[in-house]
Design a protein around this motif. Structure first.
Motif, PDB file in Angstrom:
ATOM      1  N   ILE A   1      44.436  44.195  42.303  1.00  9.94           N
ATOM      2  CA  ILE A   1      43.582  43.278  41.537  1.00  9.94           C
ATOM      3  C   ILE A   1      44.550  42.370  40.794  1.00  9.94           C
ATOM      4  O   ILE A   1      45.270  42.825  39.900  1.00  9.94           O
ATOM      5  CB  ILE A   1      42.656  44.025  40.562  1.00  9.94           C
ATOM      6  CG1 ILE A   1      41.696  44.925  41.332  1.00  9.94           C
ATOM      7  CG2 ILE A   1      41.879  43.025  39.696  1.00  9.94           C
ATOM      8  CD1 ILE A   1      40.817  45.808  40.464  1.00  9.94           C
ATOM      9  N   GLU A   2      44.589  41.116  41.178  1.00  8.02           N
ATOM     10  CA  GLU A   2      45.583  40.195  40.624  1.00  8.02           C
ATOM     11  C   GLU A   2      45.222  39.688  39.242  1.00  8.02           C
ATOM     12  O   GLU A   2      46.101  39.328  38.472  1.00  8.02           O
ATOM     13  CB  GLU A   2      45.801  39.020  41.578  1.00  8.02           C
ATOM     14  CG  GLU A   2      46.511  39.444  42.843  1.00  8.02           C
ATOM     15  CD  GLU A   2      46.909  38.285  43.722  1.00  8.02           C
ATOM     16  OE1 GLU A   2      47.162  37.179  43.199  1.00  8.02           O
ATOM     17  OE2 GLU A   2      46.962  38.477  44.940  1.00  8.02           O
ATOM     18  N   LYS A   3      43.943  39.622  38.925  1.00  4.08           N
ATOM     19  CA  LYS A   3      43.530  39.175  37.595  1.00  4.08           C
ATOM     20  C   LYS A   3      42.441  40.115  37.110  1.00  4.08           C
ATOM     21  O   LYS A   3      41.330  40.128  37.617  1.00  4.08           O
ATOM     22  CB  LYS A   3      43.015  37.738  37.648  1.00  4.08           C
ATOM     23  CG  LYS A   3      42.752  37.191  36.283  1.00  4.08           C
ATOM     24  CD  LYS A   3      42.474  35.720  36.307  1.00  4.08           C
ATOM     25  CE  LYS A   3      42.236  35.293  34.871  1.00  4.08           C
ATOM     26  NZ  LYS A   3      42.134  33.885  34.702  1.00  4.08           N
ATOM     27  N   ILE A   4      42.785  40.921  36.130  1.00  2.21           N
ATOM     28  CA  ILE A   4      41.900  41.975  35.619  1.00  2.21           C
ATOM     29  C   ILE A   4      40.796  41.395  34.742  1.00  2.21           C
ATOM     30  O   ILE A   4      41.029  40.513  33.917  1.00  2.21           O
ATOM     31  CB  ILE A   4      42.735  43.000  34.812  1.00  2.21           C
ATOM     32  CG1 ILE A   4      43.604  43.815  35.763  1.00  2.21           C
ATOM     33  CG2 ILE A   4      41.849  43.896  33.965  1.00  2.21           C
ATOM     34  CD1 ILE A   4      44.558  44.747  35.063  1.00  2.21           C
ATOM     35  N   ASN A   5      39.600  41.943  34.919  1.00  2.00           N
ATOM     36  CA  ASN A   5      38.480  41.676  34.025  1.00  2.00           C
ATOM     37  C   ASN A   5      38.582  42.728  32.920  1.00  2.00           C
ATOM     38  O   ASN A   5      38.217  43.885  33.132  1.00  2.00           O
ATOM     39  CB  ASN A   5      37.159  41.796  34.783  1.00  2.00           C
ATOM     40  CG  ASN A   5      35.955  41.687  33.881  1.00  2.00           C
ATOM     41  OD1 ASN A   5      36.047  41.651  32.658  1.00  2.00           O
ATOM     42  ND2 ASN A   5      34.785  41.644  34.491  1.00  2.00           N
ATOM     43  N   THR A   6      39.106  42.356  31.773  1.00  2.00           N
ATOM     44  CA  THR A   6      39.402  43.345  30.731  1.00  2.00           C
ATOM     45  C   THR A   6      38.176  44.107  30.267  1.00  2.00           C
ATOM     46  O   THR A   6      38.265  45.297  29.970  1.00  2.00           O
ATOM     47  CB  THR A   6      40.089  42.692  29.514  1.00  2.00           C
ATOM     48  OG1 THR A   6      39.248  41.666  28.985  1.00  2.00           O
ATOM     49  CG2 THR A   6      41.441  42.111  29.898  1.00  2.00           C
ATOM     50  N   LYS A   7      37.021  43.460  30.199  1.00  2.00           N
ATOM     51  CA  LYS A   7      35.807  44.113  29.686  1.00  2.00           C
ATOM     52  C   LYS A   7      35.250  45.147  30.652  1.00  2.00           C
ATOM     53  O   LYS A   7      34.613  46.096  30.226  1.00  2.00           O
ATOM     54  CB  LYS A   7      34.734  43.068  29.398  1.00  2.00           C
ATOM     55  CG  LYS A   7      35.064  42.137  28.273  1.00  2.00           C
ATOM     56  CD  LYS A   7      33.970  41.109  28.095  1.00  2.00           C
ATOM     57  CE  LYS A   7      34.414  40.034  27.118  1.00  2.00           C
ATOM     58  NZ  LYS A   7      33.469  38.936  27.064  1.00  2.00           N
ATOM     59  N   ASP A   8      35.466  44.953  31.946  1.00  2.00           N
ATOM     60  CA  ASP A   8      34.836  45.813  32.940  1.00  2.00           C
ATOM     61  C   ASP A   8      35.866  46.309  33.962  1.00  2.00           C
ATOM     62  O   ASP A   8      35.587  46.387  35.145  1.00  2.00           O
ATOM     63  CB  ASP A   8      33.720  45.025  33.636  1.00  2.00           C
ATOM     64  CG  ASP A   8      32.672  45.927  34.241  1.00  2.00           C
ATOM     65  OD1 ASP A   8      32.582  47.102  33.820  1.00  2.00           O
ATOM     66  OD2 ASP A   8      31.953  45.470  35.149  1.00  2.00           O
ATOM     67  N   HIS A   9      37.046  46.650  33.462  1.00  2.00           N
ATOM     68  CA  HIS A   9      38.159  47.000  34.345  1.00  2.00           C
ATOM     69  C   HIS A   9      37.863  48.239  35.190  1.00  2.00           C
ATOM     70  O   HIS A   9      38.118  48.260  36.393  1.00  2.00           O
ATOM     71  CB  HIS A   9      39.427  47.200  33.513  1.00  2.00           C
ATOM     72  CG  HIS A   9      40.665  47.397  34.315  1.00  2.00           C
ATOM     73  ND1 HIS A   9      40.924  46.734  35.483  1.00  2.00           N
ATOM     74  CD2 HIS A   9      41.743  48.197  34.104  1.00  2.00           C
ATOM     75  CE1 HIS A   9      42.096  47.109  35.969  1.00  2.00           C
ATOM     76  NE2 HIS A   9      42.603  48.002  35.143  1.00  2.00           N
TER      77      HIS A   9
END
Length: 157
Positions: free
Chosen positions: A138-146
């Motif tokens: 995952i190259e760009k993490i979704n911090t809220k829903d990791h």
């Protein structure tokens, strides 16, 4: 950045906090089963806290499905111990101030904050097999829903 199917160099050492104890380990020792490595920038910052809270809430799911969880930043093990206690983290926190993991994954990039340029790892996640082969990224993490994005990544393998 390294690509899926490639193998990373696992021949480096890290300081970690596991079960509240500091240890020095060879990275390949962490790969006793498929392992998710989640890279974040720094303890006690808004986005990183969201990222780790998401992982902490779902850590048991990853364990039950046969995956190790490792979150890695440049913070010291002393900072990691306090951070783990504060957020209820029961997975491994790794200290990597020299960016050895980021170098192994070719994910050190130039960043710019307030006009200051510096090199640092990307906020990304890697699913590694026991031999260091990259199974997914995952190259760009979704911090809220990791945690959910990691679960989805696993289910789509």
């Amino acid at each position: 950045m390294i690509e899926t199917g490639e193998k990373i160099d696992t021949n480096f050492k890290l300081d970690i906090v596991k079960d509240g104890e500091e240890q020095k380990v060879s990275f390949d020792e962490l790969l006793d089963r498929p392992t998710i490595v989640s890279v974040y920038m720094r303890n006690n910052t808004s986005g990183c806290d969201k990222q780790n809270k998401s992982l902490a809430e779902h850590a048991d799911w990853f364990d039950e499905h046969g995956y190790n969880l490792v979150a890695i930043s440049k913070d010291t093990c002393g900072s990691h111990k306090n951070y783990a206690e504060k957020l209820g983290i029961n997975y491994i926190l790794a200290s990597d101030p020299a960016y050895k993991f980021a170098e192994a994954t070719d994910s050190v990039v130039e960043k710019n904050m307030f006009g200051n340029k510096y090199n640092a790892p990307t906020r990304s996640a890697y699913l590694l097999d026991t031999d260091g082969t990259v199974k997914a990224i995952i190259e760009k993490i979704n911090t809220k829903d990791h945690a959910s994005e990691l679960k989805s990544m696993i289910e789509n393998l």
